[in-house]
Design an enzyme around this catalytic site. Structure first.
Site, PDB file in Angstrom:
ATOM      1  CD  GLN A 165      -2.973   1.071   2.326  1.00 51.39           C
ATOM      2  OE1 GLN A 165      -2.650   0.545   3.387  1.00 51.39           O
ATOM      3  NE2 GLN A 165      -4.089   1.744   2.192  1.00 51.39           N
ATOM      4  N   GLY A 293       0.878  -0.817  11.627  1.00 53.81           N
ATOM      5  CA  GLY A 293       0.313  -2.067  11.160  1.00 53.81           C
ATOM      6  C   GLY A 293      -0.151  -1.933   9.728  1.00 53.81           C
ATOM      7  CD  GLU A 295      -5.092  -1.998   5.701  1.00 49.68           C
ATOM      8  OE1 GLU A 295      -4.080  -1.714   6.376  1.00 49.68           O
ATOM      9  OE2 GLU A 295      -5.645  -1.186   4.940  1.00 49.68           O
ATOM     10  CG  HIS A 319      -6.473   0.781  12.721  1.00 53.55           C
ATOM     11  ND1 HIS A 319      -7.101   1.996  12.608  1.00 53.55           N
ATOM     12  CD2 HIS A 319      -5.866   0.569  11.532  1.00 53.55           C
ATOM     13  CE1 HIS A 319      -6.887   2.491  11.408  1.00 53.55           C
ATOM     14  NE2 HIS A 319      -6.123   1.646  10.728  1.00 53.55           N
ATOM     15  CD  GLU A 320      -3.481  -2.067  10.874  1.00 49.67           C
ATOM     16  OE1 GLU A 320      -4.061  -2.181   9.774  1.00 49.67           O
ATOM     17  OE2 GLU A 320      -2.934  -1.003  11.239  1.00 49.67           O
ATOM     18  NE  ARG A 582       4.037   2.859  14.633  1.00 48.81           N
ATOM     19  CZ  ARG A 582       3.291   2.605  15.703  1.00 48.81           C
ATOM     20  NH1 ARG A 582       3.846   2.034  16.772  1.00 48.81           N
ATOM     21  NH2 ARG A 582       2.016   2.922  15.719  1.00 48.81           N
ATOM     22  CE  LYS A 584       2.121   6.794  16.132  1.00 45.14           C
ATOM     23  NZ  LYS A 584       1.019   6.201  16.916  1.00 45.14           N
TER      24      LYS A 584
HETATM   25  N1  BES Z   1      -3.446   0.770   5.969  1.00 44.38           N
HETATM   26  C1  BES Z   1      -2.771   1.534   6.955  1.00 44.38           C
HETATM   27  C2  BES Z   1      -1.333   1.800   6.634  1.00 44.38           C
HETATM   28  C3  BES Z   1      -1.081   2.483   5.309  1.00 44.38           C
HETATM   29  C4  BES Z   1      -1.922   3.448   4.795  1.00 44.38           C
HETATM   30  C5  BES Z   1       0.043   2.155   4.583  1.00 44.38           C
HETATM   31  C6  BES Z   1      -1.662   4.035   3.564  1.00 44.38           C
HETATM   32  C7  BES Z   1       0.307   2.752   3.363  1.00 44.38           C
HETATM   33  C8  BES Z   1      -0.544   3.691   2.843  1.00 44.38           C
HETATM   34  C9  BES Z   1      -2.895   0.891   8.320  1.00 44.38           C
HETATM   35  O1  BES Z   1      -4.117   0.277   8.549  1.00 44.38           O
HETATM   36  C10 BES Z   1      -2.781   1.978   9.338  1.00 44.38           C
HETATM   37  O2  BES Z   1      -3.631   2.828   9.347  1.00 44.38           O
HETATM   38  N2  BES Z   1      -1.758   1.928  10.169  1.00 44.38           N
HETATM   39  C11 BES Z   1      -1.582   2.883  11.231  1.00 44.38           C
HETATM   40  C12 BES Z   1      -2.164   2.302  12.455  1.00 44.38           C
HETATM   41  C13 BES Z   1      -3.066   3.079  13.211  1.00 44.38           C
HETATM   42  C14 BES Z   1      -3.753   4.280  12.748  1.00 44.38           C
HETATM   43  C15 BES Z   1      -3.692   2.404  14.384  1.00 44.38           C
HETATM   44  C16 BES Z   1      -0.095   3.071  11.455  1.00 44.38           C
HETATM   45  O3  BES Z   1       0.677   2.352  10.869  1.00 44.38           O
HETATM   46  O4  BES Z   1       0.275   3.928  12.228  1.00 44.38           O
HETATM   47 ZN    ZN Z   2      -5.664   1.751   8.769  1.00 47.16          ZN
END
Ligand code: BES
Ligand code: ZN
Length: 630
Positions: A165, A293, A295, A319-320, A582, A584
């Site tokens: 993704q 994570g 999904e 969430h996932e 990570r 974030k």
């Molecule tokens: N699907 C996303 C991760 C993602 C989004 C990857 C768009 C690449 C492009 C995943 O479900 C997600 O939202 N992960 C968050 C977790 C959270 C909000 C609990 C993350 O990785 O921080």
């Molecule tokens: Zn998500």
């Protein structure tokens, strides 16, 4: 088709030579192509020829750091269509054959286009049912991260994982890489003996002595959910339908941390209907995994930074897991509709957490999310990107990664909570249940969601429709007036302690008994930004933030430490940045460092060591923050 193409080319040639007296109304080849494509981030032409089933046969070569093999597709072709368009990026295409493989065919690979890669156009005939593409990936494939043994927990075996993704699947498989196209898949994956391979499909629980693994995904999925991980991986059961894959060193701690997975799954089904994917497992990846994570169906990919030892960060699993409905079952048509995936999922996540741990717990998570949202809106406004605070995005010509903001997540979820507050929870839950079952294994656009909403939940009730104000939420910037607000007594108590501390009560006399990670996060987020070294030291001595084993807490504390030049945290800062990939966590830390000259110097010296450990998704973002030229 071919005729039209050559006409268009002739027209372009005409333009190029400057003989355009009468501006023709015929669309340019680019416009022509864009209307055919529908998804601005894919070359696929959904209405002409689509993939229906993938049979993937690949070998994982850790020495060369490449995947090599054949992607064989069953395709559906409209009458009269003689080409199929796919997406590739950094792939070498060796040859393409049709049907059982007896007929070789011609193909062309387009010029690279920014973000999108290269269009692969394969010539087919009216009787073509299958295409077989022999290919090899590049060692730089953006989806893949090849880890040396040193970068794993066990330090003995290499590791590989994918992150597809949003539009990176095309860097490891030639594919129609659009969320609006679904297919089933089967795979045979050859890996070095002793290692295990797992995918977003039916998975092994034992190491195969010959290193050959086979997989099946019987439910149709979009390409961004294609996933593979290879390494020294073992399986541990959590419940009858749930379990954990991890390196042996992490398995026991992981099985404990995610002990509530089976309950979460049962709870989710109770809320929004039967789980459609058979099993739900997770894999704990090495710390360079760029997200919290991902999904991937049947097998969520996870960062090990959620293993806090006390199960305090498992809302990420909720969430996932929720994506198994919102996203994987009902999928955003293209990345402009991303909020349909993430906003619904954050809403659903909150409901799972509430059902399992109570409203006061879930409301803390909601309040933290709301804080993130406010910050995001401010940041985007400051950058002059107010248009990106709309739920419906316009990402054409940009990397869809730019749409990955808290708007889709938190404004999206807030919108759903707003609808809930208008119609009541019971009706809203019934609506969501129907939404998922009616559109299962289909894609959804923002517009068709609004139509569905208006013709079901809001039909015959104008007052509701007006109060819901879907247009304003979706196409307006910022936050509509009268949006829901969360109150939590638990955070009020945190604020009381903060006030007491600011009035001179010493840190170790504060009443923090029973605080969870979320109370601590609220405390650290709301502490004054400018602190003295004495204050930082006293806080650290009282609460041990620098040495905390909780990644969320450490990440916030490190930003505070940078802002206040708190030396004792700098060793931890360096080890954290070198080990954890990570994004974030990384982005705010590097941004804080980059704010001062001295910090920038520290950042660049750490980054030199850290960058080789990061996945492309992360280093691309950090390169931009540090003006890094590799
Ligand atoms: N699907 C996303 C991760 C993602 C989004 C990857 C768009 C690449 C492009 C995943 O479900 C997600 O939202 N992960 C968050 C977790 C959270 C909000 C609990 C993350 O990785 O921080
Ligand atoms: Zn998500």
């Amino acid at each position: 088709m071919k005729f039209w193409l050559s006409v268009s080319i002739a027209l372009v040639a005409l333009f190029a030579t400057g003989c355009q007296e009468d501006t023709p109304t015929t669309p340019s080849p680019e416009e022509e192509q864009a209307t055919k494509r529908l998804d601005p981030h894919s070359f696929a032409r959904k209405k002409e020829a689509v993939i229906k089933d993938l049979d993937l046969n690949i070998t994982v070569d850790f020495e060369q750091q490449v995947l090599t093999g054949v992607a064989r597709y069953a395709i559906d072709v409209e009458p009269g269509v003689d080409q199929i368009h796919l997406d590739t990026r950094d792939l070498t295409i060796h040859h393409v054959t049709l049907n059982a493989g007896e007929d070789t065919t011609t193909f062309t690979l387009g010029e690279p286009v920014a973000h999108l890669g290269q269009e692969l156009i394969i010539d087919i005939t009216p009787t073509t049912t299958h295409i077989n593409i022999a290919y090899t990936t590049s060692p730089d494939a953006a989806a893949l991260q090849w880890l040396s043994p040193q970068q794993t927990a066990g330090k003995r075996h290499p590791f590989l994982f994918t992150q597809s993704q949003a539009i990176l699947a095309r860097t490891w498989i030639p594919i129609q890489d659009s969320p609006g196209i679904r297919f089933t898949y089967h795979a045979t994956v050859q890996v070095p003996k002793g290692l295990m391979a797992v995918m977003s499909a039916s998975n092994p629980t034992e190491v195969q002595p010959d290193g050959t693994y086979t997989f099946d995904m019987a439910q149709p999925i979009p390409s961004y959910l294609m996933a593979l991980a290879v390494g020294d991986i073992r399986f541990g059961a959590v419940g009858p339908r749930t379990g954990v894959y991890a390196e042996p060193e992490l398995l026991e701690a992981s099985v404990y941390e995610f002990g509530d997975m089976e309950n979460m799954l049962n709870q989710a089904e109770e809320l929004y209907g039967a789980y459609a994917w058979d099993r739900y497992d997770v894999i704990v990846l090495p710390p360079s995994f760029p997200f919290g994570g991902m999904e991937n169906p049947r097998l969520t990919f996870l960062t090990p930074t959620v293993i806090a030892g006390d199960r305090s960060l498992t809302s990420l699993i909720a969430h996932e897991l929720a994506h198994s409905w919102s996203g994987n079952l009902v999928t955003n048509e293209n990345w402009n509709d991303f909020w349909l995936n993430e906003g619904f999922t954050v809403y659903f996540e909150g409901r799972i957490m509430e059902a399992l741990y109570g409203a006061s717990y879930a409301n803390m998570l909601r309040q933290l999310g709301y804080q993130d949202l406010q910050e995001e809106i401010e940041t985007l406004a400051d950058k002059g990107q107010l248009a990106d605070t709309k739920l419906k995005l316009d990402l054409a010509g940009r990397d869809p990664d730019e749409g990955l903001t808290d708007i889709a997540y938190e404004k999206g979820a807030l919108f759903l909570r707003h609808i809930e507050s208008v119609v009541g929870r019971e009706r809203f839950d019934a609506f969501l249940n129907n939404y998922f079952s009616t559109h299962a294994f289909q894609t959804m656009t923002t517009e068709s969601f609004v139509t569905y909403l208006n013709s079901t939940l809001l039909a015959d009730n104008e007052a509701w429709a007006e109060e819901v104000a879907a247009q304003e939420w979706i196409y307006g910037t910022g936050l509509p007036e009268g949006h829901p607000v969360v109150e939590t007594d638990r955070f009020k108590r945190v604020e009381e302690q903060l006030a007491a501390w600011q009035q001179g009560q010493s840190a170790n006399q504060l009443n923090t008994a029973g605080w969870t990670t979320h109370e601590w996060l609220h405390f650290l987020r709301n502490i004054p930004k400018d602190l003295t070294i004495e204050q930082m030291t006293a806080l650290d001595e009282a609460f041990g933030f620098t040495e905390s084993g909780n990644s969320e807490i450490v990440a916030v504390w490190l930003v505070l430490s940078i802002n206040n030049d708190y030396e004792p945290a700098y060793d931890r800062l360096e080890t954290f940045l070198v080990e954890v990939g990570r994004r974030k966590f990384l982005s705010p830390i590097y941004r804080a460092l980059a704010a001062t000259e001295k910090g920038m110097e520290r950042a660049r010296s750490i980054y030199r060591k850290a960058r080789p450990n990061y996945h492309a998704v992360s280093y691309q973002s950090i390169d931009a923050i540090l003006n890094w030229e590799s």
